[in-house]
Design a protein around this motif. Structure first.
Motif, PDB file in Angstrom:
ATOM      1  N   THR A 189     -14.873   3.122  56.441  1.00 38.52           N
ATOM      2  CA  THR A 189     -14.353   1.793  56.184  1.00 38.52           C
ATOM      3  C   THR A 189     -14.433   0.976  57.455  1.00 38.52           C
ATOM      4  N   ARG A 224      -5.069   9.061  48.940  1.00 37.31           N
ATOM      5  CA  ARG A 224      -4.636   7.894  48.171  1.00 37.31           C
ATOM      6  C   ARG A 224      -4.972   8.135  46.699  1.00 37.31           C
ATOM      7  N   TYR A 265      -8.891   1.698  48.723  1.00 42.14           N
ATOM      8  CA  TYR A 265      -8.094   1.657  49.948  1.00 42.14           C
ATOM      9  C   TYR A 265      -9.027   1.642  51.154  1.00 42.14           C
ATOM     10  N   GLN A 266      -8.619   0.935  52.213  1.00 41.70           N
ATOM     11  CA  GLN A 266      -9.415   0.845  53.445  1.00 41.70           C
ATOM     12  C   GLN A 266      -8.506   0.946  54.659  1.00 41.70           C
ATOM     13  N   VAL A 314      -3.470   0.255  56.635  1.00 38.87           N
ATOM     14  CA  VAL A 314      -4.111   0.628  55.384  1.00 38.87           C
ATOM     15  C   VAL A 314      -4.074  -0.584  54.468  1.00 38.87           C
ATOM     16  N   LYS A 315      -5.237  -1.002  54.016  1.00 34.84           N
ATOM     17  CA  LYS A 315      -5.335  -2.124  53.087  1.00 34.84           C
ATOM     18  C   LYS A 315      -5.451  -1.544  51.680  1.00 34.84           C
ATOM     19  N   ALA A 316      -4.483  -1.868  50.834  1.00 38.15           N
ATOM     20  CA  ALA A 316      -4.474  -1.387  49.454  1.00 38.15           C
ATOM     21  C   ALA A 316      -5.324  -2.305  48.589  1.00 38.15           C
ATOM     22  N   LYS A 362      -9.885  -0.330  39.643  1.00 40.77           N
ATOM     23  CA  LYS A 362     -10.025   0.673  40.681  1.00 40.77           C
ATOM     24  C   LYS A 362     -10.656   1.916  40.065  1.00 40.77           C
ATOM     25  N   PRO A 403      -9.279   7.279  52.814  1.00 44.30           N
ATOM     26  CA  PRO A 403      -9.805   6.247  53.725  1.00 44.30           C
ATOM     27  C   PRO A 403      -9.865   6.745  55.170  1.00 44.30           C
TER      28      PRO A 403
END
Length: 141
Positions: free
Chosen positions: A25, A81, A86-87, A107-109, A116, A123
């Protein structure tokens, strides 16, 4: 063979792109805050030592530092996750001393209500610093 063609056609028509895993990511440019030092978000293929470290932090999360090829690689994992999307995003990489660095990540959801992929994801982020003697502190939020 026919079910595979049918699945490909369905994915093409719905606009869902196949996802290869694991995916490194890297943050889009507009999400990265002001950076105080030079660094590089690295994607595969990784040096063998970095790949080994990545496999160790991938499932349980955490971070480690690998020194290879004249650089320090900061290998960060967010752990398991429940879905894709997620990233790990690098907010800031700041130099704190001659060989000291602080790396801030979050963490970007995936967006609420977005489609999804229903698969467990892990991630990860690999950052290369130009200093092979780097002493790195990772702050994850």
């Amino acid at each position: 063979m026919f079910p595979g063609l049918l699945l490909s056609a369905a994915l093409t028509l719905t606009g869902i792109q196949p996802i290869t895993h694991p995916t490194p990511t890297a943050a889009p440019a507009e999400e990265v805050a002001a950076v105080d030092t030079q660094y590089e978000a690295v994607s595969a293929p990784y040096p063998p030592a970095v790949q080994d470290a990545l496999s160790k932090v991938r499932k349980n999360g955490g971070h480690t530092i690998v020194r290879a090829k004249g650089k320090s690689y900061v290998v960060i994992g967010a752990g398991q996750r429940p879905t894709g999307g997620y990233q790990l995003v690098a907010d800031q990489v700041k130099r704190t001393g001659p060989h000291g660095y602080t790396v801030s990540v979050h963490v970007k959801a995936p967006a609420p209500g977005s489609m999804k992929i229903q698969v467990i994801s892990y991630p990860t982020l690999v950052i290369a610093l130009p200093d092979q003697q780097a002493q790195v502190t990772v702050q994850m939020r």
